[in-house]
Design a protein around this motif. Structure first.
Motif, short mmCIF file in Angstrom:
data_model
loop_
_atom_site.label_atom_id
_atom_site.label_comp_id
_atom_site.label_asym_id
_atom_site.label_seq_id
_atom_site.Cartn_x
_atom_site.Cartn_y
_atom_site.Cartn_z
N GLY A 13 0.91 -1.30 0.08
CA GLY A 13 -0.14 0.00 -0.06
C GLY A 13 0.74 1.52 -0.06
N SER A 14 1.82 1.35 1.03
CA SER A 14 2.69 2.61 0.92
C SER A 14 3.84 2.54 -0.10
N PRO A 15 4.30 3.48 -0.77
CA PRO A 15 5.41 3.44 -1.65
C PRO A 15 6.69 3.46 -0.83
N ALA A 16 7.69 2.55 -1.13
CA ALA A 16 8.64 2.54 -0.27
C ALA A 16 9.44 3.43 -0.27
N HIS A 17 10.39 3.84 0.76
CA HIS A 17 11.33 4.96 0.47
C HIS A 17 12.55 4.55 0.02
N ARG A 18 13.08 5.41 -0.76
CA ARG A 18 14.08 5.08 -1.58
C ARG A 18 15.40 6.07 -1.14
N SER A 19 16.54 5.49 -1.12
CA SER A 19 17.91 6.36 -0.79
C SER A 19 19.05 5.73 -1.53
N GLY A 20 19.61 6.54 -2.03
CA GLY A 20 21.02 6.09 -2.66
C GLY A 20 21.84 7.11 -3.23
N PHE A 21 22.93 6.76 -3.98
CA PHE A 21 23.93 7.76 -4.38
C PHE A 21 23.84 8.07 -6.08
N ALA A 22 23.90 9.38 -6.48
CA ALA A 22 23.98 9.70 -7.83
C ALA A 22 25.32 10.53 -7.91
N CYS A 23 25.93 10.24 -9.16
CA CYS A 23 27.08 11.15 -9.39
C CYS A 23 26.83 11.92 -10.61
N PHE A 24 27.28 13.17 -10.73
CA PHE A 24 27.36 14.00 -12.12
C PHE A 24 28.67 13.88 -12.90
N VAL A 25 28.65 13.41 -14.05
CA VAL A 25 29.85 13.35 -14.62
C VAL A 25 29.76 14.40 -15.90
N GLY A 31 28.79 22.23 -15.69
CA GLY A 31 27.82 22.76 -14.96
C GLY A 31 27.39 21.84 -13.79
N LYS A 32 28.43 20.68 -13.47
CA LYS A 32 28.15 19.61 -12.41
C LYS A 32 27.96 20.03 -11.12
N SER A 33 28.86 21.16 -10.62
CA SER A 33 28.79 21.75 -9.27
C SER A 33 27.31 22.59 -9.13
N THR A 34 27.13 23.38 -10.10
CA THR A 34 26.15 24.38 -10.14
C THR A 34 24.92 23.59 -9.98
N LEU A 35 24.74 22.48 -10.75
CA LEU A 35 23.58 21.60 -10.51
C LEU A 35 23.36 20.94 -9.28
N THR A 36 24.48 20.49 -8.65
CA THR A 36 24.74 19.98 -7.30
C THR A 36 23.94 21.09 -6.31
N ASN A 37 24.34 22.19 -6.42
CA ASN A 37 23.87 23.38 -5.57
C ASN A 37 22.51 23.76 -5.92
N ALA A 38 22.15 23.68 -6.95
CA ALA A 38 20.67 23.97 -7.26
C ALA A 38 19.70 22.99 -6.60
N LEU A 39 20.21 21.58 -6.78
CA LEU A 39 19.25 20.30 -6.18
C LEU A 39 19.27 20.55 -4.76
N VAL A 40 20.33 20.88 -4.18
CA VAL A 40 20.37 20.77 -2.63
C VAL A 40 19.78 22.18 -1.94
N ALA A 45 28.92 22.56 -3.08
CA ALA A 45 30.01 22.31 -4.09
C ALA A 45 30.66 23.48 -4.59
N ILE A 46 31.95 23.65 -4.68
CA ILE A 46 32.60 25.08 -5.06
C ILE A 46 32.25 24.90 -6.68
N THR A 47 31.73 26.37 -6.91
CA THR A 47 31.34 26.47 -8.30
C THR A 47 32.41 27.69 -8.86
#
Length: 318
Positions: A13-25, A31-40, A45-47
């Protein structure tokens, strides 16, 4: 990076909680660091508009009620020219092998080049991990250019036998489709509990983040020098003793290392003006990060050709 092996099955009935690691390459400055900052939603991350500035695996953590996405920001993968370059590439490959999803950042305003193909070919060799193509910096192009880039990215995948789980255009600066990207990354994560406490934004030790902020401020105006010729080591970070509780002060002592004596003048500037500016700027950022007033003591030192010397690389944290 620790992986949680015990994944909890979802209750009916309830959707499972998901957790894990993603990396930007992506190649440097994609634009990897800027994207990290925008998501968080906070600067972790230093840009810098100079390529190749992220050296540490800075993790940003995106908290959602139904999921926790831990972002690992790797240095840009590139053809190495120095020992430091080789070490950085090793960091990237190790990271790729340990994450649950890989986001490949390709700037919308630059034609796909050999650097992108080089990375895509490496990614094609990683079979199990889902890969999302992220077309970044969409605010810099018109609809026609964007469409052409999306088609080119799709074709790149097909040519190399690389299957994209998604192809997503985003603008981290304009905040366009950043939430959508998180929505698409979450289902690709395994089921599992939260890996970090709710308030955590990053698990980088504070000293490393402080060093990165100083380094970023030092890079700001140095147009003609390679960003790699600056390393920062925070030697000491201690609360000033005997201060009243309502007026704390944190003493931060840091060394800025350069490779050659001739670079000293560039960093220090006429009558020390440049170094003063670096100090003021980074102090404000450190205070914002740590939420406490800071006394910053900065010294410039020469560590001859440190990028090519294994002993010095180790001492400077690589």
């Amino acid at each position: 990076m620790k992986h949680m092996s015990a994944r909890t099955p979802s209750t009916a009935g309830s959707p499972a909680h998901r957790s894990g690691f993603a990396c930007f390459v992506g190649r440097p400055n994609a634009g990897k660091s800027t994207l990290t900052n925008a998501l968080v939603g906070q600067k972790v991350a230093i840009t810098s508009n100079r390529p190749q500035t992220t050296r540490h695996t800075v993790r940003g953590i995106v908290h959602r009620p139904e999921a926790q996405l831990v972002l690992v920001d790797t240095p840009g993968l590139h053809k190495p020219r120095t020992l430091l370059g080789e070490r950085l590439n090793d960091v990237v490959r190790t990271t790729w092998a340990e994450v649950d999803v890989i986001g490949f950042c390709l700037p919308a305003d630059q034609k796909l080049g050999p650097g992108d193909t080089y990375i895509a070919r490496e990614l094609a060799g990683i079979k199990k991990t889902p890969k999302v193509a992220i077309v970044t910096k969409t605010d810099l192009v018109d609809a026609r250019q964007l469409a052409a880039q999306l088609i080119a990215v799709d074709k790149l995948g097909r040519d190399l036998g690389l299957e994209w789980a998604e192809i997503v255009p985003v603008s981290a600066v304009g905040g366009k489709q950043v939430e959508l990207l998180a929505d698409l990354l979450v289902p690709l994560l395994p089921e599992g509990p939260q890996l970090y406490a709710e308030g955590d934004l990053t698990d980088e030790p504070e000293q490393v983040m402080v060093a990165e902020l100083i380094r970023e401020a030092a890079l700001e105006g140095v147009r003609d020098e390679l960003p790699h010729s600056i390393a920062v080591v925070v030697e000491e970070m201690n609360p000033r003793p005997n201060r009243p509780a309502d007026k704390p002060l944190l003493d931060v002592h840091a060394n800025l290392y350069i490779e050659r004596p001739s670079q000293k003048g560039i960093i220090i500037g006429p009558k020390g003006a440049r170094l003063k500016e670096v100090g003021t700027k980074s102090r404000q950022q450190i205070e914002a990060l740590l939420g406490t007033p800071v006394f910053l003591d900065l010294h410039v030192k020469v560590a001859k050709d440190w990028q090519r010397d294994p002993k010095q690389l180790r001492r400077l944290g690589f």
